[in-house]
Design an enzyme around this catalytic site. Sequence first.
Site, short mmCIF file in Angstrom:
data_model
loop_
_atom_site.label_atom_id
_atom_site.label_comp_id
_atom_site.label_asym_id
_atom_site.label_seq_id
_atom_site.Cartn_x
_atom_site.Cartn_y
_atom_site.Cartn_z
N HIS A 39 -9.08 21.13 41.75
CA HIS A 39 -9.97 22.27 41.60
C HIS A 39 -10.53 22.60 42.98
O HIS A 39 -10.65 21.74 43.85
CB HIS A 39 -11.09 21.87 40.64
CG HIS A 39 -11.99 22.98 40.22
ND1 HIS A 39 -13.02 23.44 41.03
CD2 HIS A 39 -12.08 23.69 39.06
CE1 HIS A 39 -13.69 24.38 40.39
NE2 HIS A 39 -13.13 24.57 39.20
N ASP B 105 -12.83 12.99 40.25
CA ASP B 105 -13.35 14.19 39.60
C ASP B 105 -13.09 14.05 38.10
O ASP B 105 -11.96 14.20 37.64
CB ASP B 105 -12.66 15.43 40.18
CG ASP B 105 -13.08 16.72 39.49
OD1 ASP B 105 -13.78 16.67 38.46
OD2 ASP B 105 -12.70 17.79 39.99
N GLN C 299 -12.80 17.06 33.69
CA GLN C 299 -11.95 17.31 32.52
C GLN C 299 -11.56 16.02 31.80
O GLN C 299 -10.73 16.07 30.88
CB GLN C 299 -10.68 18.05 32.96
CG GLN C 299 -10.93 19.41 33.58
CD GLN C 299 -11.45 20.44 32.58
OE1 GLN C 299 -11.33 20.27 31.37
NE2 GLN C 299 -12.04 21.51 33.08
N LYS D 288 -19.52 20.97 30.14
CA LYS D 288 -18.18 20.81 29.58
C LYS D 288 -18.13 19.74 28.49
O LYS D 288 -17.08 19.49 27.91
CB LYS D 288 -17.20 20.45 30.70
CG LYS D 288 -17.01 21.54 31.75
CD LYS D 288 -16.02 21.12 32.81
CE LYS D 288 -15.96 22.09 33.98
NZ LYS D 288 -15.42 23.41 33.62
N CYS E 13 -9.76 28.50 39.41
CA CYS E 13 -10.28 27.81 40.60
C CYS E 13 -9.29 26.75 41.07
O CYS E 13 -9.69 25.64 41.49
CB CYS E 13 -11.65 27.19 40.34
SG CYS E 13 -12.94 28.40 40.02
#
Length: 418
Positions: free
Chosen positions: A133, A210, A213, A236, A375
Amino acid sequence: MDLQQILPVESAERLAQIRQDFPILARRIGDRPLAYLDNGATSQKPVAVLQAMDDYYRRHNANVHRGVHTLSEEATAQYENARLRVARFINAPSEKQIIFTRGTTEGINLVAQTWGRANLGPGDEVLITEMEHHSNIVPWQILRDQLGFTLRYIPITDEGLLDLDQLSNLLNERTRLVSFIHVSNVLGTVNPVDRLVAAARSVGARVLLDGAQSVPHMPVDVQALDVDFLVFSGHKMCGPTGIGVLYARRELLEEMPPYQGGGDMIREVKMTASKWNSIPYKFEAGTPAIAEAIGLGAAVDYLSQVGMAWIHAHEQALVQYAYSRLSEIEGIHILGPGPEQRSGLIAFTVENIHPHDLSAILDREGVAVRAGHHCAQPIHDRYGIAASARASFYLYNTPEEVDQLAQGLEKAVEIFAL
């Protein structure tokens, strides 16, 4: 395919109960029921989260850490209790290792501007991947231009996997940090954290993961993963916007300089110099997002009650069904690996139809998807496309909504064939 082949009866019954917890899912778009498939961008919020934030504003609204009156003490207790619940959710050794941020993006920028600025310089290297991202690319590019280190990339294969055969050529004794996405927000690829962490450790590099997700969708244990930094966003994972988390090893947090200066992050201020507060407060300058942190605490409670293993299994069933249904549609091209190597999202293109047009047609069918580069322009450059459409699933989505998506795409193909 019989829907009972996708979800057993007991899972379907549980899903129906879960959907009752999300008021927005009762909405209709025109004359169609809402099929919200944009969870990769942001998730919907259960009643428990809405009530927790409303209760704070109605009954406990006050600033934290600074007052000895009843409301301030109540607000502080709720705020710090949320930190403890988040720590338990990811199995952090201590709540002191949980820094509240505005989201994943700020978490990565915090690491770049504190740990990175103190530890990187000419001759050093940072290794990221081609599937990141923008929030895990741009901060390192900015810092590289300021400090003069080298930024390197692990490429993506045609199948949408990291080309780990290149690791031996990319890692060396100059590598100081390996920073990578756990689950790609475009390809859905679940990256092998254990292999990447082991490779980083072999050259003495730190690891930033990261989890934007992954943390909302599967069990994540920071101690088992053995990462130095983990970042993720509240919105999220059924929480509110404006709140996120940076987890880091305690010794790193102790060594890192503050990210911002102001109230609450100081122990003592003189006109000549200041002394910093202890962690985590050293990194939380000013009035924090109190209601949002309380909402995030309620969100992790809700997800824990449902069960992260159940959520992950549910999404895997949906994405396998969606992959099968979408693969049957004429002219569709799905980005990334097969369903056995991906999380609960599918990005795709349809021949001769722009993703924005697809999204508009699907919206008229009640289906909310994402369209654009998400993104993640380098991924799209890698495959020679400008944009894609993306359907992303969560704990409250149903096989019927997958059918609604597929039927909308079939209608779009018919419209553009005229």
